[in-house]
Write a protein that holds these residues in place. Structure first.
Motif, PDB file in Angstrom:
ATOM      1  N   VAL A   1     -12.914  16.618   6.932  1.00 18.39           N
ATOM      2  CA  VAL A   1     -12.721  15.176   7.146  1.00 18.39           C
ATOM      3  C   VAL A   1     -11.471  14.731   6.381  1.00 18.39           C
ATOM      4  CG1 VAL A   1     -13.696  12.863   6.831  1.00 18.39           C
ATOM      5  CG2 VAL A   1     -15.189  14.752   7.493  1.00 18.39           C
ATOM      6  N   TRP A   2     -10.600  14.022   7.080  1.00 21.24           N
ATOM      7  CA  TRP A   2      -9.386  13.466   6.471  1.00 21.24           C
ATOM      8  C   TRP A   2      -9.644  12.017   6.082  1.00 21.24           C
ATOM      9  CZ3 TRP A   2      -5.529  16.928   5.690  1.00 21.24           C
ATOM     10  CH2 TRP A   2      -5.530  18.087   6.463  1.00 21.24           C
ATOM     11  N   VAL A   3      -9.013  11.567   5.013  1.00 24.53           N
ATOM     12  CA  VAL A   3      -9.242  10.186   4.567  1.00 24.53           C
ATOM     13  C   VAL A   3      -7.924   9.539   4.147  1.00 24.53           C
ATOM     14  CG1 VAL A   3      -9.846  10.925   2.208  1.00 24.53           C
ATOM     15  CG2 VAL A   3     -10.614   8.706   3.024  1.00 24.53           C
ATOM     16  N   GLY A   4      -7.776   8.264   4.501  1.00 30.75           N
ATOM     17  CA  GLY A   4      -6.611   7.480   4.106  1.00 30.75           C
ATOM     18  C   GLY A   4      -7.000   6.446   3.067  1.00 30.75           C
ATOM     19  N   HIS A   5      -6.627   5.186   3.310  1.00 33.11           N
ATOM     20  CA  HIS A   5      -6.952   4.138   2.336  1.00 33.11           C
ATOM     21  C   HIS A   5      -8.435   3.793   2.351  1.00 33.11           C
ATOM     22  CE1 HIS A   5      -3.318   3.076   0.284  1.00 33.11           C
ATOM     23  NE2 HIS A   5      -2.640   3.190   1.418  1.00 33.11           N
TER      24      HIS A   5
ATOM     25  N   GLY B   1      -0.739   0.449  -9.255  1.00 29.76           N
ATOM     26  CA  GLY B   1       0.555   1.041  -8.948  1.00 29.76           C
ATOM     27  C   GLY B   1       0.609   2.447  -9.498  1.00 29.76           C
ATOM     28  N   PRO B   2       1.818   2.985  -9.652  1.00 28.64           N
ATOM     29  CA  PRO B   2       3.144   2.363  -9.526  1.00 28.64           C
ATOM     30  C   PRO B   2       3.663   2.414  -8.085  1.00 28.64           C
ATOM     31  CG  PRO B   2       3.405   4.621 -10.254  1.00 28.64           C
ATOM     32  CD  PRO B   2       1.918   4.389 -10.117  1.00 28.64           C
ATOM     33  N   ILE B   3       4.813   1.790  -7.868  1.00 29.05           N
ATOM     34  CA  ILE B   3       5.418   1.771  -6.540  1.00 29.05           C
ATOM     35  C   ILE B   3       6.001   3.153  -6.227  1.00 29.05           C
ATOM     36  CG2 ILE B   3       7.278   0.762  -5.159  1.00 29.05           C
ATOM     37  CD1 ILE B   3       6.887  -1.790  -6.966  1.00 29.05           C
ATOM     38  N   THR B   4       5.661   3.648  -5.042  1.00 27.72           N
ATOM     39  CA  THR B   4       6.231   4.898  -4.526  1.00 27.72           C
ATOM     40  C   THR B   4       6.542   4.689  -3.042  1.00 27.72           C
ATOM     41  OG1 THR B   4       4.049   5.743  -3.901  1.00 27.72           O
ATOM     42  CG2 THR B   4       4.865   6.372  -6.080  1.00 27.72           C
ATOM     43  N   SER B   5       7.325   5.597  -2.482  1.00 29.21           N
ATOM     44  CA  SER B   5       7.587   5.518  -1.038  1.00 29.21           C
ATOM     45  C   SER B   5       7.120   6.773  -0.303  1.00 29.21           C
ATOM     46  CB  SER B   5       9.077   5.281  -0.779  1.00 29.21           C
ATOM     47  OG  SER B   5       9.846   6.277  -1.412  1.00 29.21           O
ATOM     48  N   LYS B   6       6.608   7.753  -1.038  1.00 30.24           N
ATOM     49  CA  LYS B   6       6.130   9.007  -0.446  1.00 30.24           C
ATOM     50  C   LYS B   6       4.595   9.092  -0.573  1.00 30.24           C
ATOM     51  CE  LYS B   6      10.158  10.197   0.718  1.00 30.24           C
ATOM     52  NZ  LYS B   6      11.200  10.665  -0.092  1.00 30.24           N
ATOM     53  N   PRO B   7       3.929   9.941   0.218  1.00 28.95           N
ATOM     54  CA  PRO B   7       2.467  10.068   0.098  1.00 28.95           C
ATOM     55  C   PRO B   7       2.044  10.347  -1.352  1.00 28.95           C
ATOM     56  CG  PRO B   7       3.220  11.195   2.060  1.00 28.95           C
ATOM     57  CD  PRO B   7       4.463  10.773   1.319  1.00 28.95           C
ATOM     58  N   THR B   8       1.036   9.600  -1.784  1.00 28.77           N
ATOM     59  CA  THR B   8       0.699   9.531  -3.212  1.00 28.77           C
ATOM     60  C   THR B   8      -0.809   9.603  -3.420  1.00 28.77           C
ATOM     61  OG1 THR B   8       2.646   8.140  -3.653  1.00 28.77           O
ATOM     62  CG2 THR B   8       0.868   8.034  -5.261  1.00 28.77           C
ATOM     63  N   MET B   9      -1.206  10.233  -4.522  1.00 31.88           N
ATOM     64  CA  MET B   9      -2.603  10.124  -4.979  1.00 31.88           C
ATOM     65  C   MET B   9      -2.662  10.205  -6.498  1.00 31.88           C
ATOM     66  SD  MET B   9      -4.452  13.749  -4.149  1.00 31.88           S
ATOM     67  CE  MET B   9      -3.603  15.299  -4.293  1.00 31.88           C
ATOM     68  N   PHE B  10      -3.750   9.681  -7.033  1.00 29.16           N
ATOM     69  CA  PHE B  10      -4.051   9.770  -8.457  1.00 29.16           C
ATOM     70  C   PHE B  10      -5.209  10.736  -8.663  1.00 29.16           C
ATOM     71  CE2 PHE B  10      -1.172   6.608  -9.646  1.00 29.16           C
ATOM     72  CZ  PHE B  10      -1.240   6.347 -11.012  1.00 29.16           C
TER      73      PHE B  10
ATOM     74  N   ALA C   1       0.859  -1.187   0.000  1.00 28.31           N
ATOM     75  CA  ALA C   1       0.000   0.000   0.000  1.00 28.31           C
ATOM     76  C   ALA C   1       0.891   1.231   0.000  1.00 28.31           C
ATOM     77  CB  ALA C   1      -0.889   0.002   1.240  1.00 28.31           C
ATOM     78  N   ALA C   2       0.685   2.125  -0.953  1.00 28.92           N
ATOM     79  CA  ALA C   2       1.402   3.408  -0.925  1.00 28.92           C
ATOM     80  C   ALA C   2       0.940   4.206   0.289  1.00 28.92           C
ATOM     81  CB  ALA C   2       1.104   4.199  -2.193  1.00 28.92           C
ATOM     82  N   LEU C   3       1.755   5.147   0.733  1.00 26.72           N
ATOM     83  CA  LEU C   3       1.288   6.107   1.736  1.00 26.72           C
ATOM     84  C   LEU C   3       0.210   6.971   1.075  1.00 26.72           C
ATOM     85  CD1 LEU C   3       4.699   7.299   3.252  1.00 26.72           C
ATOM     86  CD2 LEU C   3       3.197   5.492   4.079  1.00 26.72           C
ATOM     87  N   PRO C   4      -0.994   7.039   1.648  1.00 31.01           N
ATOM     88  CA  PRO C   4      -2.045   7.852   1.008  1.00 31.01           C
ATOM     89  C   PRO C   4      -1.793   9.332   1.250  1.00 31.01           C
ATOM     90  CG  PRO C   4      -2.872   6.892   3.050  1.00 31.01           C
ATOM     91  CD  PRO C   4      -1.471   6.367   2.866  1.00 31.01           C
ATOM     92  N   SER C   5      -1.935  10.147   0.231  1.00 29.62           N
ATOM     93  CA  SER C   5      -1.723  11.593   0.387  1.00 29.62           C
ATOM     94  C   SER C   5      -2.777  12.181   1.326  1.00 29.62           C
ATOM     95  CB  SER C   5      -1.826  12.293  -0.962  1.00 29.62           C
ATOM     96  OG  SER C   5      -1.862  13.693  -0.768  1.00 29.62           O
TER      97      SER C   5
ATOM     98  N   ALA D   1      -0.095   2.092   6.490  1.00 25.03           N
ATOM     99  CA  ALA D   1       0.257   3.166   5.543  1.00 25.03           C
ATOM    100  C   ALA D   1      -0.480   4.463   5.888  1.00 25.03           C
ATOM    101  CB  ALA D   1      -0.069   2.735   4.116  1.00 25.03           C
ATOM    102  N   THR D   2      -1.752   4.342   6.285  1.00 28.79           N
ATOM    103  CA  THR D   2      -2.528   5.537   6.643  1.00 28.79           C
ATOM    104  C   THR D   2      -1.939   6.190   7.893  1.00 28.79           C
ATOM    105  OG1 THR D   2      -4.520   4.609   5.623  1.00 28.79           O
ATOM    106  CG2 THR D   2      -4.839   6.400   7.191  1.00 28.79           C
ATOM    107  N   LYS D   3      -1.581   5.378   8.877  1.00 25.46           N
ATOM    108  CA  LYS D   3      -0.985   5.904  10.122  1.00 25.46           C
ATOM    109  C   LYS D   3       0.321   6.645   9.821  1.00 25.46           C
ATOM    110  CE  LYS D   3      -0.210   4.302  14.869  1.00 25.46           C
ATOM    111  NZ  LYS D   3      -1.012   5.369  15.447  1.00 25.46           N
ATOM    112  N   ALA D   4       1.118   6.086   8.899  1.00 22.55           N
ATOM    113  CA  ALA D   4       2.402   6.722   8.551  1.00 22.55           C
ATOM    114  C   ALA D   4       2.197   8.062   7.840  1.00 22.55           C
ATOM    115  CB  ALA D   4       3.217   5.781   7.673  1.00 22.55           C
TER     116      ALA D   4
END
Length: 312
Positions: free
Chosen positions: A230-234, A152-161, A115-119, A267-270
């Motif tokens: 409201v904040w949202v993660g995965h 994907g793709p694979i990332t290590s930083k907070p990401t969104m499409f 799971a990518a880090l969600p922005s 990932a959401t916690k991070a």
């Protein structure tokens, strides 16, 4: 710290919003990312253009850091959206393929169980996108929606499409591209205003919604996320929670649903340091045995479950 925006020339729903953004003031050519990816620079934002698959060009954040020495804070990908319904849509979503087992081949990039880090911007930008689309008369023709976590793709930083759908006619729509460009321009504070969606656990609400269950467009979770602040993660749609009904006399529920929940929570916690990650279930999407198993597992993992009013 810089924001990377990634577009591919092979997709009009990707390159057109990037071109509309680059037509706004302040851009200068940036370094070439090996082997031959062009970049453009404006304040703390970098636009990268490549000609490959948007979901399979991995590790662009770490590759940028290695090539330039600049630390990357977040990654935003621009892409087309496809749907069986062909309904025009502007979508925002986190990425990952959390439910796949080791050794399985992800059809659209990523790696099994990842799971990518969600922005943190996903919720605030969804609300801003809705306002902008309404102001530019794209609503009701276009649906403005979240999507469940996928690809994907694979990332290590907070990401969104950010995606434009759902057929070639709409992928090429310049008015949709312009609204996506304005979303990035205003959302990142490039026009001089305050950026939208910067997480700060010291200010405002600290609860973050972790969506569990429901269809791909997360309607029950959407109802909550469209409310202010409201904040949202995965967002785990039903297909990301494979559950095998136990045989009579057995208790164990097979499938990779536990792995999915754990990866989405971690990932959401991070992504939201200091935040309280709270699960929001689409109760009607589960059978009784599924709901019981999921709520028991969440309790075991010390993940709180919230009702819609808990987030507002």
């Amino acid at each position: 710290m810089v924001t990377l925006i990634v577009a591919t020339t092979s997709d009009p729903a990707s390159i057109n919003p990037a071109a509309a953004l680059l037509a706004m003031p302040g851009w200068t050519p940036g370094p070439t990312l090996p082997p031959d990816m062009k970049s453009f620079v404006n304040q703390q934002t970098r636009v990268i253009q490549h000609d490959g698959s948007i979901v399979k060009e991995d590790d662009l954040d770490s590759r940028w850091e290695e090539a330039t020495g600049e630390a990357v804070d977040e990654v935003i990908f621009l892409s087309r959206h496809t749907a069986v319904s062909n309904r025009p849509a502007l979508t925002v979503h986190p990425i990952g393929v959390l439910h796949l087992k080791e050794g399985e081949s992800p059809p659209q990039g990523g790696k099994p169980g990842w799971a990518a880090l969600p922005s943190p911007r996903i919720g605030p930008w969804l609300r801003l996108l809705k306002k902008m689309a309404e102001a530019h008369s794209l609503v009701p023709e276009f649906e403005i929606t979240l999507e469940g976590t996928h690809h994907g793709p694979i990332t290590s930083k907070p990401t969104m499409f950010l995606e434009i759908g759902s057929t070639e006619e709409y992928w090429k729509r310049q008015d949709a591209a312009q609204v996506m460009a304005l979303l990035m321009w205003e959302g990142l504070g490039l026009g001089g205003g305050e950026a939208v969606g910067n997480w700060n656990s010291e200010k405002g609400k600290r609860k973050v919604l972790l969506g569990i269950g429901g269809g791909h467009y997360a309607p029950r979770h959407m109802d909550v996320v469209l409310k202010d602040d409201v904040w949202v993660g995965h967002l785990l749609s039903g297909y990301s929670l494979p559950m095998e009904e136990p045989k009579p006399g057995e208790n164990h529920i097979g499938g990779t649903w536990r792995q999915s929940i754990q990866a989405a929570f971690a990932a959401t916690k991070a992504s939201f340091p200091g935040g309280e990650i709270v699960a929001h279930l689409d109760h009607k999407s589960f059978k009784g045995w599924q709901k019981k198993a999921i709520t028991e597992f969440l309790a075991e993992q010390n993940i709180n479950v919230g009702k819609p009013n808990d987030f507002t």
